[in-house]
Design a protein around this motif. Structure first.
Motif, PDB file in Angstrom:
ATOM      1  N   SER A 261     -12.403 -34.997  20.038  1.00 56.13           N
ATOM      2  CA  SER A 261     -11.431 -34.416  20.970  1.00 56.13           C
ATOM      3  C   SER A 261     -12.040 -33.246  21.745  1.00 56.13           C
ATOM      4  CB  SER A 261     -10.206 -33.942  20.184  1.00 56.13           C
ATOM      5  OG  SER A 261      -9.271 -33.310  21.025  1.00 56.13           O
ATOM      6  N   GLY A 262     -12.748 -32.386  21.028  1.00 53.61           N
ATOM      7  CA  GLY A 262     -13.374 -31.238  21.681  1.00 53.61           C
ATOM      8  C   GLY A 262     -14.437 -31.657  22.688  1.00 53.61           C
ATOM      9  N   LEU A 263     -15.236 -32.647  22.327  1.00 52.74           N
ATOM     10  CA  LEU A 263     -16.277 -33.130  23.221  1.00 52.74           C
ATOM     11  C   LEU A 263     -15.660 -33.749  24.477  1.00 52.74           C
ATOM     12  CD1 LEU A 263     -19.300 -33.696  23.689  1.00 52.74           C
ATOM     13  CD2 LEU A 263     -18.975 -35.883  22.565  1.00 52.74           C
ATOM     14  N   THR A 264     -14.575 -34.504  24.280  1.00 59.16           N
ATOM     15  CA  THR A 264     -13.904 -35.125  25.426  1.00 59.16           C
ATOM     16  C   THR A 264     -13.396 -34.058  26.397  1.00 59.16           C
ATOM     17  OG1 THR A 264     -13.249 -37.019  24.074  1.00 59.16           O
ATOM     18  CG2 THR A 264     -12.027 -36.672  26.117  1.00 59.16           C
ATOM     19  N   ARG A 265     -12.831 -32.986  25.862  1.00 59.39           N
ATOM     20  CA  ARG A 265     -12.368 -31.896  26.735  1.00 59.39           C
ATOM     21  C   ARG A 265     -13.542 -31.247  27.484  1.00 59.39           C
ATOM     22  NH1 ARG A 265      -9.177 -30.675  22.240  1.00 59.39           N
ATOM     23  NH2 ARG A 265     -10.541 -28.944  21.663  1.00 59.39           N
ATOM     24  N   GLU A 266     -14.678 -31.124  26.804  1.00 65.81           N
ATOM     25  CA  GLU A 266     -15.847 -30.473  27.411  1.00 65.81           C
ATOM     26  C   GLU A 266     -16.416 -31.277  28.574  1.00 65.81           C
ATOM     27  OE1 GLU A 266     -17.708 -27.614  26.855  1.00 65.81           O
ATOM     28  OE2 GLU A 266     -16.066 -26.889  25.609  1.00 65.81           O
ATOM     29  N   VAL A 267     -16.371 -32.607  28.446  1.00 64.37           N
ATOM     30  CA  VAL A 267     -17.087 -33.434  29.433  1.00 64.37           C
ATOM     31  C   VAL A 267     -16.169 -34.218  30.367  1.00 64.37           C
ATOM     32  CG1 VAL A 267     -19.036 -33.652  27.853  1.00 64.37           C
ATOM     33  CG2 VAL A 267     -17.351 -35.487  27.938  1.00 64.37           C
TER      34      VAL A 267
END
Length: 267
Positions: A261-267
């Motif tokens: 989830s965090g990675l998706t928000r970042e990219v």
């Protein structure tokens, strides 16, 4: 020169089969995996003077398998250790697909991500910050549109590049938060100290995660006694479950979902 062995992994409905067909064409051969009724598809092809053996793994959501297909994919990756994993990701459903990708990174085999359905993503006026994704995960990511064979040449070029210098394409080690890391550390240390023979066969950190999860497939693979496993894991598991108020497998799964989830928000 030995062929480059490329295992193609991905969630069901990620466009994996279509992408494999686009890469392999008529060179694709279909049979069954040994001992099971699961279909096995593979091809031998040439690219830039290199032979590539393409193994299309059954679609899977997780490397903690619940179905015969998932078990087949998991066993091949863990025990056969291909040169490269080509992970086909549905770009329009990034967070869900990253859950498998994060588990693939744990195996410590070079990974190339095929960001499939990229045309659909752009039609929805979204894009992925590919450079940031590559930096955060330590992998290469290539946009693809399997139905149009778009990106196939770039994928194969990257696969060859990765195998020529695998050490510089090792995935990044994921950080699972202070509690899980504190539980993993003594298992890793004791595995290295007491069972160095296992380190030659399995990545130590991956095995520590599996033991912490009480993964039955990993326990069958390593063939340790219950007493030996308990000596490695009892205290770390108790600590983890007291701190998170969850069983260890759920706590680790939750952390993977959080990372995706965090990675998706970042990219």
């Amino acid at each position: 020169m030995q062929p480059i062995t490329v295992a193609v992994a991905g969630n069901p409905n990620s466009g994996k089969t279509t992408l494999v067909n686009a890469i392999a064409g008529t060179r694709l051969h279909v049979g069954n995996w040994p001992g099971v009724t699961v279909e096995k598809r593979e091809a031998l092809l040439e690219y830039q003077g290199r032979s590539i053996r393409l193994i299309d793994l059954p679609g899977t959501y997780s490397l903690s398998p619940y179905t015969e297909e998932e078990e087949t994919a998991r066993d091949y990756l863990v025990n056969e250790r291909p040169d490269v994993i080509l992970d086909v990701i549905d770009s329009t459903n990034l967070e869900r697909n990253l859950y498998l990708a994060l588990q693939l990174l744990e195996i410590e085999i070079p990974v190339v991500l095929a960001l499939n359905f990229y045309d659909e993503l752009k039609r929805s006026e979204e894009e992925i910050d590919i450079a940031t994704m590559e930096e955060m995960l330590g992998v290469s990511a290539i946009p693809t549109v399997s139905t149009k064979k778009s990106g196939v040449g770039n994928l194969l070029k990257k696969v060859v590049e990765v195998t020529e210098d695998p050490l510089s394409h090792r995935p990044r080690q994921l950080f699972y938060g202070d509690v899980i890391e504190s539980a993993l550390r003594p298992i890793e240390e004791n595995l290295r100290a007491e069972y160095p023979i296992l380190e030659k066969k399995y990545p130590t950190r991956w095995l520590a995660v599996k033991l912490l999860e009480k993964d039955k497939h990993a326990l069958e693979d390593i063939d340790l006694t219950n007493e030996e496993v308990n000596a490695l894991t009892d205290e770390p598991v108790l600590y983890l479950e007291e701190e998170t108020e969850d069983d260890a497998e759920t706590a680790i799964a939750n952390e993977r979902y959080s990372l995706a989830s965090g990675l998706t928000r970042e990219v």
